[in-house]
Design a protein around this motif. Structure first.
Motif, PDB file in Angstrom:
ATOM      1  N   HIS A  44       0.873  -1.181   0.000  1.00 50.56           N
ATOM      2  CA  HIS A  44       0.000   0.000   0.000  1.00 50.56           C
ATOM      3  C   HIS A  44       0.902   1.221   0.000  1.00 50.56           C
ATOM      4  O   HIS A  44       2.135   1.076  -0.012  1.00 50.56           O
ATOM      5  CB  HIS A  44      -0.988  -0.017   1.175  1.00 50.56           C
TER       6      HIS A  44
ATOM      7  N   ASP B 159       5.657   4.615   5.204  1.00 43.09           N
ATOM      8  CA  ASP B 159       6.673   3.670   5.688  1.00 43.09           C
ATOM      9  C   ASP B 159       6.812   2.460   4.758  1.00 43.09           C
ATOM     10  O   ASP B 159       7.605   1.564   5.013  1.00 43.09           O
ATOM     11  CB  ASP B 159       6.378   3.221   7.115  1.00 43.09           C
ATOM     12  N   HIS B 160       6.047   2.444   3.671  1.00 46.10           N
ATOM     13  CA  HIS B 160       6.127   1.345   2.696  1.00 46.10           C
ATOM     14  C   HIS B 160       6.604   1.818   1.321  1.00 46.10           C
ATOM     15  O   HIS B 160       7.038   1.011   0.515  1.00 46.10           O
ATOM     16  CB  HIS B 160       4.769   0.637   2.581  1.00 46.10           C
TER      17      HIS B 160
ATOM     18  N   ASP C  48       0.580  -4.722   5.871  1.00 47.28           N
ATOM     19  CA  ASP C  48      -0.177  -4.226   7.016  1.00 47.28           C
ATOM     20  C   ASP C  48      -1.599  -4.786   7.081  1.00 47.28           C
ATOM     21  O   ASP C  48      -2.415  -4.330   7.888  1.00 47.28           O
ATOM     22  CB  ASP C  48      -0.193  -2.695   7.023  1.00 47.28           C
TER      23      ASP C  48
ATOM     24  N   HIS D 236       4.801  -5.571  10.759  1.00 46.17           N
ATOM     25  CA  HIS D 236       5.574  -4.762  11.715  1.00 46.17           C
ATOM     26  C   HIS D 236       5.882  -5.520  13.004  1.00 46.17           C
ATOM     27  O   HIS D 236       5.616  -5.016  14.100  1.00 46.17           O
ATOM     28  CB  HIS D 236       4.807  -3.474  12.044  1.00 46.17           C
TER      29      HIS D 236
END
Ligand code: ZN
Length: 242
Positions: free
Chosen positions: A97, A101-102, A175, A220
């Protein structure tokens, strides 16, 4: 030529945030690892699943709550190079996505075609890449061994990656599943999924894969590094840790 496909988890920084933003009922702060995953196909071709933080994220606070740390040499390109692959050789970057942070490290993989779901928010992506908008599934190397599949809920266009091997598959969940424990509970454990019903349906699907023997890698939670089953294509190295 390699005989089997390998998945190398690459630790690309850390987030610190109030736990209650990440898991219902949580107290205190959570410290979260950020990962990119290097997929080295049996043919030697290479792809990356998620790109981790951008170097410019280091020391920044995002959304007034997420403290970002990306030590020098831990960005996705440096990690890929340390794993022995020239970053310019990465031909595909599959994005679970488009949260920061990706996608942060995406510009560091200049020759990668970006594979992102058609329904995902695209505004955070840089325009330099060739882009493929994925519908429900996509065959990354054209031989059926590495498959993108839609896992909506966390975001509307969230997707995961399934890497087939003898006896099952390794599933990079992104996620759709933050923590190793997330699949143990059917309810909505994330406080802010984009769509709760889709999020739960996706978790059920991932839990069913796990029940059939797949190894589900959460987005995570570094504890998966100590749970890699025999036969898995996931290979933990020093690059998987801080
Ligand atoms: Zn994330």
């Amino acid at each position: 030529m390699r005989r089997t496909t390998e998945i190398l988890p690459l630790r690309c920084g850390t987030l610190r945030a109030p736990g209650k933003m990440l898991e219902r009922g949580a107290q205190g702060d959570f410290t979260l690892p950020v990962y990119a995953f290097l997929i080295i196909h049996a043919s030697g071709r290479a792809a990356v699943f998620d790109a981790g933080l951008a170097p410019s994220d280091h020391g920044q606070v995002s959304f007034e709550a997420f403290h970002n740390e990306l030590p020098a040499g831990h960005d996705v390109a440096a990690r890929v190079a340390a794993a022995g692959i020239e970053p310019g050789r990465i031909e595909a970057l599959v994005l679970s996505h488009t949260h920061y942070d990706h996608v942060g490290g995406a510009p560091l993989l200049p020759n990668a075609r970006v594979l992102v779901h058609r329904r995902e928010e695209l505004r955070t992506l840089d325009a330099a890449h060739d882009m493929l908008l994925v519908d429900e599934t996509h065959d990354v190397f054209g031989d059926g061994s590495v498959q993108v599949f839609a896992t909506p809920g966390h975001t509307c266009g969230h997707q995961s990656l399934r890497v087939f091997r003898e006896g099952g598959a390794d599933v990079l969940a992104g996620d759709a599943c933050y923590f190793c424990r997330s699949l143990d509970h059917e309810e909505v454990d994330q406080p802010f999924p984009f769509d709760k019903a889709q999020y739960v349906a996706t978790k059920r699907r991932l839990a069913a894969m796990r029940a059939r023997g797949d190894f589900v890698v959460p987005g995570h939670d570094e504890r998966f590094l100590d749970q890699i089953p025999p036969g898995s294509a996931v290979r933990a190295t020093a690059l998987s840790r801080l």
